[in-house]
Design a protein around this motif. Structure first.
Motif, PDB file in Angstrom:
ATOM      1  N   ALA A 255      -3.682   0.206  -2.523  1.00  0.00           N
ATOM      2  CA  ALA A 255      -3.289  -0.616  -3.672  1.00  0.00           C
ATOM      3  C   ALA A 255      -4.386  -1.618  -4.002  1.00  0.00           C
ATOM      4  O   ALA A 255      -4.932  -2.271  -3.121  1.00  0.00           O
ATOM      5  CB  ALA A 255      -1.988  -1.356  -3.374  1.00  0.00           C
TER       6      ALA A 255
ATOM      7  N   SER B 284      -1.096  -2.723  -9.297  1.00  0.00           N
ATOM      8  CA  SER B 284      -0.538  -1.823  -8.285  1.00  0.00           C
ATOM      9  C   SER B 284       0.884  -1.410  -8.644  1.00  0.00           C
ATOM     10  O   SER B 284       1.540  -2.042  -9.476  1.00  0.00           O
ATOM     11  CB  SER B 284      -0.520  -2.531  -6.924  1.00  0.00           C
ATOM     12  OG  SER B 284       0.334  -3.674  -6.986  1.00  0.00           O
ATOM     13  N   VAL B 285       1.358  -0.375  -7.987  1.00  0.00           N
ATOM     14  CA  VAL B 285       2.753   0.062  -8.158  1.00  0.00           C
ATOM     15  C   VAL B 285       3.703  -1.056  -7.741  1.00  0.00           C
ATOM     16  O   VAL B 285       4.696  -1.339  -8.411  1.00  0.00           O
ATOM     17  CB  VAL B 285       3.034   1.351  -7.348  1.00  0.00           C
ATOM     18  CG1 VAL B 285       4.535   1.655  -7.296  1.00  0.00           C
ATOM     19  CG2 VAL B 285       2.271   2.533  -7.935  1.00  0.00           C
TER      20      VAL B 285
ATOM     21  N   GLU C  98       2.118   2.856  -3.359  1.00  0.00           N
ATOM     22  CA  GLU C  98       1.260   3.700  -4.199  1.00  0.00           C
ATOM     23  C   GLU C  98       1.661   5.173  -4.125  1.00  0.00           C
ATOM     24  O   GLU C  98       1.487   5.918  -5.083  1.00  0.00           O
ATOM     25  CB  GLU C  98      -0.210   3.532  -3.788  1.00  0.00           C
ATOM     26  CG  GLU C  98      -0.781   2.145  -4.072  1.00  0.00           C
ATOM     27  CD  GLU C  98      -0.790   1.787  -5.549  1.00  0.00           C
ATOM     28  OE1 GLU C  98      -1.336   2.563  -6.353  1.00  0.00           O
ATOM     29  OE2 GLU C  98      -0.242   0.718  -5.897  1.00  0.00           O
ATOM     30  N   THR C  99       2.219   5.585  -2.985  1.00  0.00           N
ATOM     31  CA  THR C  99       2.669   6.973  -2.838  1.00  0.00           C
ATOM     32  C   THR C  99       4.192   7.060  -2.712  1.00  0.00           C
ATOM     33  O   THR C  99       4.738   8.128  -2.481  1.00  0.00           O
ATOM     34  CB  THR C  99       2.020   7.634  -1.600  1.00  0.00           C
ATOM     35  OG1 THR C  99       2.250   6.804  -0.448  1.00  0.00           O
ATOM     36  CG2 THR C  99       0.515   7.809  -1.803  1.00  0.00           C
TER      37      THR C  99
ATOM     38  N   ASP D 178       0.817  -1.217   0.000  1.00  0.00           N
ATOM     39  CA  ASP D 178       0.000   0.000   0.000  1.00  0.00           C
ATOM     40  C   ASP D 178       0.854   1.272   0.000  1.00  0.00           C
ATOM     41  O   ASP D 178       0.534   2.236  -0.696  1.00  0.00           O
ATOM     42  CB  ASP D 178      -0.953  -0.013   1.192  1.00  0.00           C
ATOM     43  CG  ASP D 178      -2.057  -1.056   1.032  1.00  0.00           C
ATOM     44  OD1 ASP D 178      -2.576  -1.189  -0.087  1.00  0.00           O
ATOM     45  OD2 ASP D 178      -2.384  -1.735   2.017  1.00  0.00           O
TER      46      ASP D 178
ATOM     47  N   ALA E 236       6.343   5.389  -5.089  1.00  0.00           N
ATOM     48  CA  ALA E 236       6.673   4.615  -6.280  1.00  0.00           C
ATOM     49  C   ALA E 236       8.168   4.666  -6.612  1.00  0.00           C
ATOM     50  O   ALA E 236       8.754   3.664  -7.025  1.00  0.00           O
ATOM     51  CB  ALA E 236       5.858   5.119  -7.467  1.00  0.00           C
TER      52      ALA E 236
END
Length: 304
Positions: free
Chosen positions: A263, A122-123, A67-68, A64, A70
């Protein structure tokens, strides 16, 4: 044979250390001793130690948070993997790299094979796929990629240990029931990897069934299928049986939409293990049996 393991402090790294065969000369590194994103440091260590096989158990795994974050996820999971592949190529070492079911989008209804189309949601999944591709491009047949899923062990933080804590603290739990996959005891994964390394000693090829110019991609989890809800119910039942929990609490199935996460996760990520079983000579064991053995080990550890 000399084997170098990255990510020694993780779940898999700990199990690889614990299960190392007697005929292996093992060197273990955590991120503080060996930063795989630092090419110069990586080259220095690999040239000095000169391993025959490198097992990469290092990764950015905060699904998760990625996602911020990356940039960091790609730095470790793509660039770090590429650095390892490049360093292995320069000393002619084999690379066994651990990847994830998150490279798939979960839209299939039958177990994923290594040839299935990837489409990460997801990233984290995209960064791990980018790492796979970098390794394949640089090392070709000198590398083996192992995709796994839902890993847990007595070491570190994982779903099993989180559930045990929550089941002691909460009066009831709601657990996602519409994401389906297979739990994987890190110990079983470590055993399979050591079996592959043993094959390397015997045949001088990590995967003799593959085209020597192509990176082998193998899937490995425990056997069977479960939702997170099924997994949680089994954890509670077995933990009570083994004295790790004193009482049962209600656990209800909920849809993933009721438990939104930054995510997106694949709804179906069961992996086909047939090729890995054939190559490694290992048979997968049902996830509930593996969970039972892990909880026995945890009980011993907690009572020590």
């Amino acid at each position: 044979m000399k084997v170098l393991v990255t990510g020694k402090n993780g779940q898999l790294g700990n199990e690889l250390a614990k299960l190392c065969p007697a005929n292996i000369e093992l060197e273990l590194f955590g991120s503080k001793e060996l930063d795989i994103t630092n090419m110069a440091a990586l080259n220095e260590v690999l040239i000095a130690y000169s391993p025959d096989v490198v097992i990469n158990a290092a990764a950015y795994t905060a699904v998760d948070k990625a996602e911020t974050d990356a940039e960091q996820a790609y730095l470790v999971n793509e660039q770090g993997a590429a650095n390892l592949a490049s360093a292995c190529k320069s000393i002619s070492a084999k690379l066994i790299h651990v990847s994830t079911d998150f490279v798939f989008d979960g839209t299939k209804t039958t177990p994923y094979t290594s040839d299935d189309t990837t489409n990460p949601l997801s990233v984290y999944g995209a960064s791990k796929l980018a790492g796979e591709q970098a390794i394949s491009n640089l090392l070709e047949g000198q590398a083996t990629i192992i995709r796994t899923a839902w890993v847990y062990s007595v070491f570190g933080n994982n779903f099993v240990k989180s559930m045990l804590n929550l089941m002691q603290q909460k009066e009831h739990l709601g657990i996602v029931a519409d994401q389906v996959g297979t739990p994987t005891w890190a110990q079983g994964l470590a055993k399979m990897i050591w079996s592959l390394v043993t094959q390397q000693i015997q045949t001088n090829s990590v995967d003799s069934t593959q085209n020597s110019n192509k990176t082998a991609i193998l899937n490995w989890t425990d056997a069977g299928v479960a939702s997170w809800y099924d997994f949680a119910v089994a954890i509670q039942e077995l933990a009570i049986e083994k004295g790790l929990l004193s009482k049962a609490i209600p656990i209800r199935p909920i849809p993933a939409s009721s438990y939104p996460t930054p995510a997106k996760r694949p709804a179906f990520s069961v992996l086909n293990k047939e090729q890995a079983e054939q190559v490694s000579g290992m048979q997968t064991i049902h996830w509930r049996s593996q969970l039972s053995d892990m909880l026995d080990e945890l009980a011993v550890k907690l009572n020590a």
